[in-house]
Design a protein around this motif. Structure first.
Motif, mmCIF file in Angstrom:
data_model
loop_
_atom_site.group_PDB
_atom_site.id
_atom_site.type_symbol
_atom_site.label_atom_id
_atom_site.label_comp_id
_atom_site.label_asym_id
_atom_site.label_seq_id
_atom_site.Cartn_x
_atom_site.Cartn_y
_atom_site.Cartn_z
ATOM 1 N N SER A 43 46.690 38.311 36.967
ATOM 2 C CA SER A 43 47.442 37.575 35.954
ATOM 3 C C SER A 43 48.664 38.378 35.528
ATOM 4 O O SER A 43 48.583 39.590 35.329
ATOM 5 C CB SER A 43 46.521 37.313 34.761
ATOM 6 N N GLY A 44 49.796 37.708 35.460
ATOM 7 C CA GLY A 44 51.021 38.383 35.038
ATOM 8 C C GLY A 44 51.752 39.069 36.160
ATOM 9 O O GLY A 44 52.773 39.723 35.946
ATOM 10 N N LYS A 47 53.235 35.296 40.030
ATOM 11 C CA LYS A 47 52.983 34.211 40.998
ATOM 12 C C LYS A 47 53.709 32.919 40.599
ATOM 13 O O LYS A 47 54.431 32.320 41.403
ATOM 14 C CB LYS A 47 51.464 33.929 41.089
ATOM 15 N N THR A 48 53.511 32.511 39.332
ATOM 16 C CA THR A 48 54.149 31.277 38.865
ATOM 17 C C THR A 48 55.665 31.405 38.938
ATOM 18 O O THR A 48 56.365 30.491 39.398
ATOM 19 C CB THR A 48 53.711 30.980 37.418
ATOM 20 N N THR A 49 56.167 32.559 38.517
ATOM 21 C CA THR A 49 57.616 32.770 38.541
ATOM 22 C C THR A 49 58.151 32.640 39.959
ATOM 23 O O THR A 49 59.193 32.015 40.190
ATOM 24 C CB THR A 49 57.961 34.151 37.960
ATOM 25 N N ARG B 403 56.270 25.395 29.940
ATOM 26 C CA ARG B 403 55.469 26.451 29.316
ATOM 27 C C ARG B 403 54.729 25.958 28.084
ATOM 28 O O ARG B 403 53.834 26.613 27.604
ATOM 29 C CB ARG B 403 56.363 27.624 28.932
#
Ligand SMILES: Nc1ncnc2c1ncn2[C@@H]1O[C@H](COP(=O)(O)OP(=O)(O)OP(=O)(O)O)[C@@H](O)[C@H]1O
Ligand SMILES: [Mg+2]
Lengths: 228, 404
Positions: A43-44, A47-49, B403
């Motif tokens: 997490s962090g 990946k999403t970015t 978000r």
């Protein structure tokens, strides 16, 4: 053939309250057509970015994002919308569907936005539902479906327009392990049988196992790559 | 079709919020239409009373008299009656002669304005004189305060001293036929209505008049005025009631302006309310808008989605408000509102406004232009309100929306 997605030295910095977070640091990545690739990392890790940068949802602070040979860095909002609508399919972790539309209408909506006629829309939607074996969900509203069923409908929406690539951000994160396996199997079959390119993120080792290529991220950097 | 289906379902999604917005829009259409038609009905009544009491829909005067009100600026019947007959828009017309004098009874005397008119004919129409039985040319109708000051009552005699055309002074003898109490100060304190021929023939003005008050059978006052002015020769000129009863015309204009100001204020409040409700509904759905943008919807299409919702809600609410208002208007135009109680509360027996007596029952009218105007205005306003939240949403980046 040129890669469908190419990132060259991409970096992304988030600034919040005087603090800088380097979400991506000098990422170099090529995704070829037909790949079934996982982006793995805690997490962090970014990946999403990374996925958002590919579709232009997030702007980069350095480097180049090239989609099918075309740099997208300078594109305006409408052009990016068109790129996403016509060439990319999306599956998100949650809140995938429009709650006021049925499964059929949700999937149809993509084709509607593309300007496909009503009859063709109906045919294509029903065909996809049939291929995924979820015809029984056609006329259900999102709140009438389980999380796994909703993700299947989301996959139907992602592939109905025959995109060049499907970007899926932790598509199984909200599901139990049995449903997770079913979803990943479904994606795998679509990749194998129809040649659809998938790029998905996950931090679940069992899901990663299914990918043919795994890109490991940590603190915004690619630390390892695996091919199977 | 999909836009409309989507909008329709989104309206039903948050019923409370949609209901609030619906009520605001329908309510303002309702209030606008009802108040407008009630006001118009009231004005129509005032104008009706005014034109019957005063100078008709159009009137003819010597233009000098119109400006200066000096008794010797008269017209002769021969000057003007041919034009009136040729007009062929008139329903009825009344000849009047105005002269000031000094009323005397035993012991006291007071100034009086004599309105010399065709009494037998006028008592059929004139709101103040209606129902008076006229027997002789010496009959006079006197305002209530004047009668009290002169200490006279019905049946008593009265002498009025008048200046004659040649400068001499004459005294005419009258018998008080009726004392009227109108609530209009100028009438009650200082006016008396007498017979046209008796007054003018005895003051050297045989055949002379100051005013021809015309009630129209058809056509507008402006049209009649234009035609008359083609037929008349100076110094005779035609004037519409708006010109000859400036007080009434401006009283109506002020009153309507007040109503419009009130409505504008109401609409500003309402618009702010609508925009707020819209903002709440849009903010609730930020994540959804983010998802829609992500899958390829353009900012313009997001605007269109919000706009369609507003359009649908605005149109249905507008129609509902309009229908309700029309329903209420049916009642108000047949039964009216009785304001007698209100008047008594205010300690008044009658209401005069702009020099005109108002009937205690206000009936609304059907005035289609204003009705359509208010409805369309409000619906358009409520739809335009969607611009603010749409712009706000479209200024946010897709990532930011997702978000939430
Ligand atoms: N809008 C933002 N403002 C500030 N920092 C952000 C923002 N979005 C992401 N970050 C930071 O960037 C880094 C990468 O975030 P990202 O969401 O890409 O991680 P992830 O790998 O998807 O994590 P997860 O597995 O939790 O979804 C994290 O440190 C995160 O806190
Ligand atoms: Mg993530």
């Amino acid at each position: 053939m040129k890669p469908i997605v190419e990132l060259v030295n991409v970096s992304k910095i988030f600034r919040s309250g005087g603090e800088e977070v380097h979400a991506l640091r000098g990422i170099d990545l090529k995704v070829e057509r037909g790949e079934f690739t996982a982006i793995a990392g805690p997490s962090g890790s970014g990946k999403t970015t990374l996925l958002n940068v590919i579709s232009g949802i997030e702007k980069v602070d350095g480097g180049k994002v090239i989609f099918d040979g075309i740099p997208i860095n300078g594109m305006d909002e409408n052009a990016l919308s068109d790129l996403r609508l016509h060439r990319i399919g999306f599956v998100f972790q949650a809140y995938n569907l429009i709650p006021t539309l049925t499964a059929r209408e949700n999937v149809e909506f993509i084709l509607f936005l593309r300007g496909v006629g009503e009859k063709e829309r109906r045919e294509r939607v029903e065909k996809v539902f049939r291929e995924l074996g979820i015809e029984n969900l056609l006329d259900r509203f999102p709140h009438q479906m389980s999380g796994g069923q909703q993700q299947r409908v989301a996959i139907a929406r992602a592939i109905v327009g025959e995109p060049d690539i499907v970007l899926a951000d932790e598509p199984t994160a909200n599901l139990d392990s049995r449903n997770s396996m079913a979803i990943i199997e479904l994606m795998k079959n679509l990749n194998r049988e129809k040649g659809i390119t998938f790029l998905f993120s996950t931090h679940d080792p069992l899901i990663m196992e299914n990918a043919r290529r795994i890109v490991y991220l940590r603190d915004g950097e690619i630390v390892k790559e695996e091919w199977k | 079709m999909i836009w409309i289906r989507l909008a329709w379902r989104n309206i039903w999604r948050n019923r409370l919020r949609s209901a609030i917005q619906f009520t605001i829009i329908a309510g303002s259409v309702f209030l606008g239409v009802v108040f407008h038609n009630l006001a118009m009905g009231n004005y129509r009544n005032m104008i009706r009373q005014g034109t019957r009491m005063g100078s008709g829909d159009v009137a003819i005067y010597n233009e000098k008299w119109f400006r200066m009100r000096r008794t010797n600026f008269t017209l002769t019947e021969d000057d003007v009656l041919p034009a009136v007959r040729k007009l062929n828009m008139a329903d009825r017309y009344f000849l009047r002669f105005y002269i000031s004098g000094y009323a005397r009874s035993t012991g006291t005397g007071f100034p009086v304005n004599i309105v010399a008119m065709q009494l037998k004919k006028e008592v059929k129409d004139h709101p103040l004189l209606r129902g008076t039985h006229i027997e002789s040319e010496r009959d006079i109708i006197v305002g209530e305060k004047l009668a009290r000051k002169l200490k006279i009552s019905e049946g008593k005699r009265l002498v009025v001293m008048l200046g004659m055309r040649d400068g001499e002074l004459t005294g005419l003898l009258f018998r008080v036929r009726r004392v009227i109490r109108t609530g209009i100060e100028e009438v009650d304190c200082c006016t008396a209505f007498a017979d046209l021929d008796y007054v003018r023939n005895n003051t050297g003005y045989r055949g002379h008049i100051h005013e021809v008050a015309i009630l129209l059978r058809r056509g507008s006052p402006d049209e009649a005025k234009r035609k008359l002015n083609e037929l008349l020769h100076p110094p005779a000129r035609a004037y519409t009631w708006r010109e000859s009863m400036k007080e009434l015309a401006s009283a109506i204009a002020y009153d309507y302006m007040g109503l419009v100001m009130f409505m504008l204020f109401l609409y500003i409040v309402i618009s702010v309310g609508t925009v707020n409700v819209l903002f709440m509904s849009v903010m609730d759905r930020m994540r959804e808008f983010g998802m829609l943008r992500a899958i390829g919807m353009k900012p313009g299409q997001i605007s269109r989605m919000i706009f369609t919702e507003c359009l649908l809600l605005g149109a249905t609410a507008g129609i509902t408000g309009l229908l309700l208002a029309l329903l209420v208007n049916v009642y108000l135009s047949t039964h009216g509102i009785n304001i007698e109680g209100l008047m008594k509360l205010a300690g008044q027996e009658s209401v005069s406004y702009g020099g005109v007596l108002i009937e205690p029952v206000i009936r609304s009218t059907w005035e289609w232009k204003g009705t359509a105007g208010y409805t369309i205005f409000i619906v358009i306003l409520s739809i335009l309100a969607s611009w603010f939240p749409a712009r706000w949403i479209n200024r946010k980046s897709v990532a930011e929306l997702m978000r939430r």
